[in-house]
Motif scaffolding. Sequence first.
Motif, PDB file in Angstrom:
ATOM      1  N   UNK A 167     -56.331   9.302 -79.704  1.00 32.60           N
ATOM      2  CA  UNK A 167     -56.243   8.032 -78.995  1.00 32.60           C
ATOM      3  C   UNK A 167     -55.238   8.064 -77.846  1.00 32.60           C
ATOM      4  N   UNK A 168     -54.786   9.274 -77.473  1.00 31.76           N
ATOM      5  CA  UNK A 168     -53.829   9.388 -76.364  1.00 31.76           C
ATOM      6  C   UNK A 168     -54.464   8.858 -75.083  1.00 31.76           C
ATOM      7  N   UNK A 169     -53.681   8.161 -74.259  1.00 34.04           N
ATOM      8  CA  UNK A 169     -54.189   7.584 -73.018  1.00 34.04           C
ATOM      9  C   UNK A 169     -54.260   8.596 -71.880  1.00 34.04           C
ATOM     10  N   UNK A 170     -53.871   9.847 -72.168  1.00 26.54           N
ATOM     11  CA  UNK A 170     -53.871  10.878 -71.138  1.00 26.54           C
ATOM     12  C   UNK A 170     -54.739  12.044 -71.575  1.00 26.54           C
ATOM     13  N   UNK A 171     -55.417  12.649 -70.593  1.00 24.80           N
ATOM     14  CA  UNK A 171     -56.354  13.733 -70.906  1.00 24.80           C
ATOM     15  C   UNK A 171     -55.644  14.962 -71.465  1.00 24.80           C
ATOM     16  N   UNK A 172     -54.326  15.052 -71.233  1.00 22.87           N
ATOM     17  CA  UNK A 172     -53.567  16.193 -71.743  1.00 22.87           C
ATOM     18  C   UNK A 172     -53.269  16.083 -73.235  1.00 22.87           C
ATOM     19  N   UNK A 173     -53.643  14.950 -73.850  1.00 20.86           N
ATOM     20  CA  UNK A 173     -53.351  14.741 -75.270  1.00 20.86           C
ATOM     21  C   UNK A 173     -51.865  14.968 -75.548  1.00 20.86           C
ATOM     22  N   UNK A 174     -51.030  14.149 -74.896  1.00 22.92           N
ATOM     23  CA  UNK A 174     -49.593  14.302 -75.001  1.00 22.92           C
ATOM     24  C   UNK A 174     -49.050  14.185 -76.413  1.00 22.92           C
ATOM     25  N   UNK A 175     -49.746  13.421 -77.267  1.00 30.02           N
ATOM     26  CA  UNK A 175     -49.226  13.289 -78.626  1.00 30.02           C
ATOM     27  C   UNK A 175     -49.318  14.603 -79.402  1.00 30.02           C
ATOM     28  N   UNK A 176     -50.260  15.479 -79.040  1.00 26.78           N
ATOM     29  CA  UNK A 176     -50.303  16.793 -79.673  1.00 26.78           C
ATOM     30  C   UNK A 176     -49.142  17.661 -79.184  1.00 26.78           C
ATOM     31  N   UNK A 177     -48.727  17.465 -77.928  1.00 24.67           N
ATOM     32  CA  UNK A 177     -47.533  18.164 -77.445  1.00 24.67           C
ATOM     33  C   UNK A 177     -46.305  17.698 -78.231  1.00 24.67           C
ATOM     34  N   UNK A 178     -46.251  16.394 -78.517  1.00 19.72           N
ATOM     35  CA  UNK A 178     -45.142  15.859 -79.324  1.00 19.72           C
ATOM     36  C   UNK A 178     -45.163  16.457 -80.725  1.00 19.72           C
ATOM     37  N   UNK A 179     -46.356  16.652 -81.265  1.00 24.34           N
ATOM     38  CA  UNK A 179     -46.488  17.235 -82.599  1.00 24.34           C
ATOM     39  C   UNK A 179     -45.977  18.681 -82.612  1.00 24.34           C
ATOM     40  N   UNK A 180     -46.292  19.431 -81.560  1.00 22.57           N
ATOM     41  CA  UNK A 180     -45.789  20.790 -81.437  1.00 22.57           C
ATOM     42  C   UNK A 180     -44.268  20.799 -81.388  1.00 22.57           C
ATOM     43  N   UNK A 181     -43.697  19.910 -80.573  1.00 22.61           N
ATOM     44  CA  UNK A 181     -42.236  19.829 -80.461  1.00 22.61           C
ATOM     45  C   UNK A 181     -41.605  19.490 -81.804  1.00 22.61           C
ATOM     46  N   UNK A 182     -42.248  18.609 -82.551  1.00 22.12           N
ATOM     47  CA  UNK A 182     -41.691  18.219 -83.847  1.00 22.12           C
ATOM     48  C   UNK A 182     -41.478  19.445 -84.730  1.00 22.12           C
ATOM     49  N   UNK A 183     -42.490  20.276 -84.843  1.00 23.72           N
ATOM     50  CA  UNK A 183     -42.382  21.438 -85.722  1.00 23.72           C
ATOM     51  C   UNK A 183     -41.337  22.432 -85.222  1.00 23.72           C
ATOM     52  N   UNK A 184     -41.311  22.671 -83.908  1.00 21.51           N
ATOM     53  CA  UNK A 184     -40.365  23.642 -83.351  1.00 21.51           C
ATOM     54  C   UNK A 184     -38.928  23.175 -83.545  1.00 21.51           C
ATOM     55  N   UNK A 185     -38.669  21.909 -83.202  1.00 14.64           N
ATOM     56  CA  UNK A 185     -37.280  21.459 -83.166  1.00 14.64           C
ATOM     57  C   UNK A 185     -36.748  21.008 -84.530  1.00 14.64           C
ATOM     58  N   UNK A 186     -37.631  20.684 -85.452  1.00 13.19           N
ATOM     59  CA  UNK A 186     -37.169  20.473 -86.823  1.00 13.19           C
ATOM     60  C   UNK A 186     -36.721  21.814 -87.418  1.00 13.19           C
ATOM     61  N   UNK A 187     -37.473  22.868 -87.100  1.00 19.91           N
ATOM     62  CA  UNK A 187     -37.097  24.200 -87.589  1.00 19.91           C
ATOM     63  C   UNK A 187     -35.789  24.654 -86.949  1.00 19.91           C
ATOM     64  N   UNK A 188     -35.600  24.313 -85.673  1.00 17.51           N
ATOM     65  CA  UNK A 188     -34.367  24.676 -84.987  1.00 17.51           C
ATOM     66  C   UNK A 188     -33.178  23.908 -85.552  1.00 17.51           C
ATOM     67  N   UNK A 189     -33.353  22.633 -85.831  1.00 14.33           N
ATOM     68  CA  UNK A 189     -32.276  21.860 -86.444  1.00 14.33           C
ATOM     69  C   UNK A 189     -31.861  22.477 -87.769  1.00 14.33           C
TER      70      UNK A 189
END
Length: 256
Positions: A74-96
């Motif tokens: 349901x992202x309003x942008x063709x880049x599907x920004x919420x999937x980019x946010x999902x990627x960041x979540x996994x990377x930066x939770x692991x980094x924390x």
Amino acid sequence: MKTEYEFRPKILGFLCNWCCYAGADLCGISRFQYPPYIKVIRLMCSGRVDPLFIFRSFLNGMDGVFIGGCWPGECHYSTEGNYDALTKKYIYKKLLAHIGINPDRLRLEWVSASEGIRFAEVMNSFSKQLIDMGPIGKAEGLADEELKSRLQVASSLVPYLKLVEREKIRVRFQTEKEYEEYFNGEKFTKLFDEMIAKNVTTGLLLALLRKRDSSIDEIAQSLAVDRSVAIQQLQASVRQGFVHFDEAHNRYGVAN
């Protein structure tokens, strides 16, 4: 008469303009109750949350960081920004977790514009979770100076981490389950250890040695790593000219 101190976590939320922020607005209009100590920043898309925002938030005393976006698909942008946010979540939770901070202090949730009650439920849940954890740093057993040092190291590496994410880690799947399987899988773990963890550990090592010369055992204890890992990091840093070894005192220090 003394009253018992009640811990109220400081929470900063980055909300997608189109869905989560609208959901938060509906939550307020509908008078659904959630903790008043949550501050929010509106962004056009959850995918625009820069990792530097996350570390700076913690450096400025936030006990928790929340990212709210549109539901997948349901992202309003063709880049599907919420999937980019999902990627960041996994990377930066692991980094924390790698720098000794509870990864559950970072939370990502999907909230649509019509889900005011869900926004309240998520905020109440996150607040309770943070209350159970306790203040950032103290709950992890880190002194204020050490907490700050670790977050500064992570912040300084953000440009490199973004490059690694873009060139080596960025993936695009169709479902959240596929993201979960990939980021909890062996391939990502290997990439993280080889391209991120080693550099972060080197940064933590140099930050430690800038404060004081240390032995191998002191370094391993301070960084919470095995002695063998500390030796590998030191040998690599010595070869690169970052660290020197004082044979007379059997201690390592930052090279001049």
